[in-house]
Design a protein around this motif. Structure first.
Motif, PDB file in Angstrom:
ATOM      1  N   LEU A  36       0.833  -1.212   0.000  1.00  0.00           N
ATOM      2  CA  LEU A  36       0.000   0.000   0.000  1.00  0.00           C
ATOM      3  C   LEU A  36       0.866   1.259   0.000  1.00  0.00           C
ATOM      4  CD1 LEU A  36      -2.788  -0.994   2.527  1.00  0.00           C
ATOM      5  CD2 LEU A  36      -3.082  -0.573   0.081  1.00  0.00           C
ATOM      6  N   ALA A  39       2.534   1.665  -3.498  1.00  0.00           N
ATOM      7  CA  ALA A  39       1.659   1.603  -4.677  1.00  0.00           C
ATOM      8  C   ALA A  39       1.718   2.924  -5.440  1.00  0.00           C
ATOM      9  CB  ALA A  39       0.228   1.315  -4.246  1.00  0.00           C
ATOM     10  N   ASN A  41      -0.691   4.539  -6.509  1.00  0.00           N
ATOM     11  CA  ASN A  41      -1.749   5.420  -6.023  1.00  0.00           C
ATOM     12  C   ASN A  41      -1.704   5.610  -4.502  1.00  0.00           C
ATOM     13  OD1 ASN A  41      -2.518   2.826  -5.407  1.00  0.00           O
ATOM     14  ND2 ASN A  41      -4.634   3.062  -6.081  1.00  0.00           N
ATOM     15  N   SER A  42      -0.523   5.517  -3.917  1.00  0.00           N
ATOM     16  CA  SER A  42      -0.394   5.662  -2.460  1.00  0.00           C
ATOM     17  C   SER A  42      -0.809   7.050  -1.983  1.00  0.00           C
ATOM     18  CB  SER A  42       1.026   5.336  -2.002  1.00  0.00           C
ATOM     19  OG  SER A  42       1.932   6.277  -2.530  1.00  0.00           O
ATOM     20  N   ILE A  45      -4.316   6.426  -1.187  1.00  0.00           N
ATOM     21  CA  ILE A  45      -4.565   5.415  -0.154  1.00  0.00           C
ATOM     22  C   ILE A  45      -4.072   5.843   1.228  1.00  0.00           C
ATOM     23  CG2 ILE A  45      -4.016   3.068   0.581  1.00  0.00           C
ATOM     24  CD1 ILE A  45      -3.642   2.376  -2.412  1.00  0.00           C
ATOM     25  N   LEU A  70     -10.779   2.141   0.657  1.00  0.00           N
ATOM     26  CA  LEU A  70      -9.679   1.474   1.344  1.00  0.00           C
ATOM     27  C   LEU A  70      -9.940  -0.020   1.478  1.00  0.00           C
ATOM     28  CD1 LEU A  70      -6.993   1.506   2.825  1.00  0.00           C
ATOM     29  CD2 LEU A  70      -8.229   2.198   4.899  1.00  0.00           C
ATOM     30  N   ASP A  73      -9.122  -1.626  -1.728  1.00  0.00           N
ATOM     31  CA  ASP A  73      -7.667  -1.733  -1.894  1.00  0.00           C
ATOM     32  C   ASP A  73      -7.113  -2.872  -1.042  1.00  0.00           C
ATOM     33  OD1 ASP A  73      -7.301   0.379  -3.743  1.00  0.00           O
ATOM     34  OD2 ASP A  73      -7.401   1.842  -2.114  1.00  0.00           O
ATOM     35  N   TYR A  77      -5.088  -6.475  -2.242  1.00  0.00           N
ATOM     36  CA  TYR A  77      -3.769  -6.929  -1.791  1.00  0.00           C
ATOM     37  C   TYR A  77      -3.817  -8.177  -0.911  1.00  0.00           C
ATOM     38  CZ  TYR A  77      -1.662  -2.850  -3.875  1.00  0.00           C
ATOM     39  OH  TYR A  77      -1.226  -1.920  -4.781  1.00  0.00           O
TER      40      TYR A  77
END
Length: 123
Positions: A36, A39, A41-42, A45, A70, A73, A77
């Motif tokens: 996360l 990533a 797109n952290s 997130i 969230l 996401d 993972y």
């Protein structure tokens, strides 16, 4: 934010979707957090993880919508292992924004929205 959903037995595979493991071994909680944080797109997130959902790179109109994002996401993972999703979510700053009931409702809604794709660990 309570939504009525039919109760499913998590030990059955009633869904037309079969889980497709992306990883040979399930990722540990630490590995999920690393994924996360690194990533692409952290920036979307990590503010949610810290409980600062208003500062996310994406505009969310409510804490519930940010929490839902969230959960999706985390589901990705964890390869849809919802016991792990619930445990990880309760480690985030969102636990101070939402009640336990709201968290459970969001996780359950994600489970049903994702077609029940999960291993039999939804507890």
């Amino acid at each position: 934010m309570t939504t009525e959903h039919p109760v499913r037995n998590a030990d059955t595979t009633e869904s037309k979707y079969r889980p497709t493991p992306r990883f040979e071994q399930p990722l540990s909680d630490d590995e999920v957090w690393t994924m996360l944080q690194t990533a692409v797109n952290s920036d979307r997130i990590m503010p949610i993880v810290k409980g600062n959902w208003q500062q996310s790179a994406r505009d969310y109109d409510s804490a519930e919508r940010a929490a839902r994002a969230l959960v999706f996401d985390l589901s990705f993972y964890t390869n849809y292992r919802f016991r792990q999703v619930r445990r990880l979510f309760r480690q985030t700053g969102m636990r101070d924004v939402l009640t336990d009931v709201e968290i459970d409702d969001i996780v359950e809604a994600a489970y049903f929205e994702q077609g029940g794709r999960s291993y039999p660990t939804f507890e």
